[in-house]
Design an enzyme around this catalytic site. Structure first.
Site, PDB file in Angstrom:
ATOM      1  N   GLY A 133       0.940   1.841   5.698  1.00  0.00           N
ATOM      2  CA  GLY A 133       1.549   2.029   4.383  1.00  0.00           C
ATOM      3  C   GLY A 133       1.649   3.493   4.003  1.00  0.00           C
TER       4      GLY A 133
ATOM      5  N   SER B 286       0.828  -1.200   0.000  1.00  0.00           N
ATOM      6  CA  SER B 286       0.000   0.000   0.000  1.00  0.00           C
ATOM      7  C   SER B 286       0.868   1.258   0.000  1.00  0.00           C
ATOM      8  CB  SER B 286      -0.966   0.000   1.197  1.00  0.00           C
ATOM      9  OG  SER B 286      -0.285   0.165   2.421  1.00  0.00           O
TER      10      SER B 286
ATOM     11  N   GLY C 160      -5.243  -1.454   9.366  1.00  0.00           N
ATOM     12  CA  GLY C 160      -3.942  -1.011   9.860  1.00  0.00           C
ATOM     13  C   GLY C 160      -2.876  -1.031   8.786  1.00  0.00           C
ATOM     14  N   ASP C 161      -2.984  -1.954   7.834  1.00  0.00           N
ATOM     15  CA  ASP C 161      -2.027  -2.009   6.726  1.00  0.00           C
ATOM     16  C   ASP C 161      -2.021  -0.710   5.934  1.00  0.00           C
ATOM     17  OD1 ASP C 161      -1.217  -4.610   7.230  1.00  0.00           O
ATOM     18  OD2 ASP C 161      -2.658  -5.507   5.858  1.00  0.00           O
ATOM     19  N   THR C 162      -3.215  -0.220   5.610  1.00  0.00           N
ATOM     20  CA  THR C 162      -3.318   0.963   4.760  1.00  0.00           C
ATOM     21  C   THR C 162      -2.811   2.205   5.485  1.00  0.00           C
ATOM     22  OG1 THR C 162      -5.214  -0.019   3.630  1.00  0.00           O
ATOM     23  CG2 THR C 162      -4.908   2.345   3.370  1.00  0.00           C
TER      24      THR C 162
END
Length: 401
Positions: A179, A20, A174-176
């Site tokens: 990222g 991301s 949380g990844d986005t």
């Protein structure tokens, strides 16, 4: 011209977090080359079931969200030939971006020193679960474990008495966020290199990003010596402010009021709900009295606001001075005129995707779709100066797709 036009990023990463970051850099104009395993590709391509949602066929939002606008090369960097191609790519890159754990970086020879040996000025960026130092630096993780659970969001959002924990509201939540943090760090490192000539090693972790997202609440908790706790469901948002909380409408939708100065906005709210009599009500004559009589004020507002639909209140509140918003789900945001006016949803191939939140010169990004697996392998190899005979040799050796 987009701000990162001319910047080349080599991304050796999988799943949602670090890719991301590459997607944000691509929307800012960078040429992002996604290096995928020569046979299997990014495992995220096989993700079809996400919670209750299942995607059949293509396009698949599970891969598109974090891989928009990139180019893909299928490469087996465990072979000498594949490793040679990877290092050739890295030698021409401005940024080397990876999600590989320290042990795997050493195994494949793609750690900082390995990449700096062929490109001394490259910005080396790595995303991890738990950070680059400490006894757990070699451990992996996902946004559910490192960002959501360990960094205190899960415990802070789960009301007392609820068994287990509230889970993240959407996949790659949380990844986005993490990222985007990583993309920002990379951009700062490029700026530093432009000014000083010195490259940086950029580190962002899911754990660190989760803590940053909870930073205000954690600061309060550490200062006061008690954990942040979620309110019991159904309780008005603020115990001392009737104009800061949720209210149900006649069609079972909700309004969110966040007017932190109730004395300033009380009269205006009363006029907009056709209750001017409340302006001079002695219970609510001052900010202090409004606060002291929050329970009574909330009861009145609940009754009044429940009498009309969200659409009716939206029309009436168009001139309301205080901050408020409709509570919307992930489908309803697509019909929000303000979201559309700002082009926060953009077309990328066959899909509509949420644009990264940064705009330059009041212009929305125009991302392309995520690449098909290894779709640009030959194009990228030709750019490296390889002829077709050599490309065929690499394919025969299994080094490239």
């Amino acid at each position: 011209m987009r701000p990162l036009e001319g910047v080349r990023v080599v991304e050796v990463a999988m799943y949602g977090f670090v890719p991301s970051a590459g997607a944000v850099l691509a929307e800012w104009g960078a040429d992002v080359i996604k290096v995928e395993h020569a046979v299997n590709g990014d495992p995220q391509r096989g993700l079809r079931q996400t919670g209750a949602f299942r995607v059949e066929g293509d396009p698949n939002p599970n891969i598109e969200h974090a891989n928009r606008g990139k180019r893909s090369i299928g490469l087996d960097m465990s072979t000498p030939e594949g490793k040679e191609v990877l290092l050739d790519l890295a030698s021409r890159a401005d940024v080397f971006l990876t999600s590989f754990l320290p042990g795997h970086r050493r195994k494949f020879g793609i750690d900082v020193d390995d990449i700096r040996a062929v490109n001394p000025t490259v910005v080396y960026a790595r995303g991890s679960a738990l950070g680059p130092r400490g006894v757990e630096a070699e451990r992996g993780g996902y946004d559910m474990t490192a960002f959501w659970a360990r960094a205190s969001t899960a415990a802070s959002i789960t009301p007392p008495g609820v068994e287990g924990m509230i889970t993240p509201p959407a996949p790659a939540y949380g990844d986005t966020i993490s990222g985007t943090n990583l993309a920002g760090g990379i951009t700062a490192a490029l700026f530093r290199r432009e000014r000083t000539g010195e490259p940086s090693v950029v580190d962002v972790s899911l754990l660190g990003s989760g803590l940053w997202a909870m930073g205000h609440g954690i600061a309060l908790a550490l200062h006061l010596g008690k954990a942040w706790e979620a309110p019991v469901p159904g309780v008005h948002g603020s115990p001392a402010n009737p104009l800061s909380g949720l209210y149900r409408t006649a069609d079972d939708r909700y309004l969110s009021f966040v007017m932190l100065q109730p004395g300033k906005f009380w009269a205006d709210v009363c006029r907009h709900i056709d209750r001017p009599d409340l302006i001079d009500d002695p219970r609510f004559a001052t900010a202090e009295l409004i606060s002291a009589n929050t329970r009574e004020a909330v009861g009145i507002l609940r009754e009044v606001l429940a009498a009309r639909t969200l659409a009716e209140w939206t029309e009436r509140f168009a001139t309301l001075a205080g901050p408020w918003a409709p509570v919307q789900d992930a489908l309803q945001v697509g019909d929000d005129a303000q979201i559309r006016a700002n082009e926060y949803l953009v077309r990328a191939g066959e899909l509509e995707l949420v644009a990264n939140p940064v705009q330059f010169d009041v212009t929305a990004p125009a991302p392309g779709p995520a690449p098909e697996f290894a779709a640009q392998t030959e194009e990228i190899l030709l750019e490296l100066g390889l002829d077709w005979e050599r490309i065929i040799e690499l394919k025969t050796a299994g080094a490239v797709t």
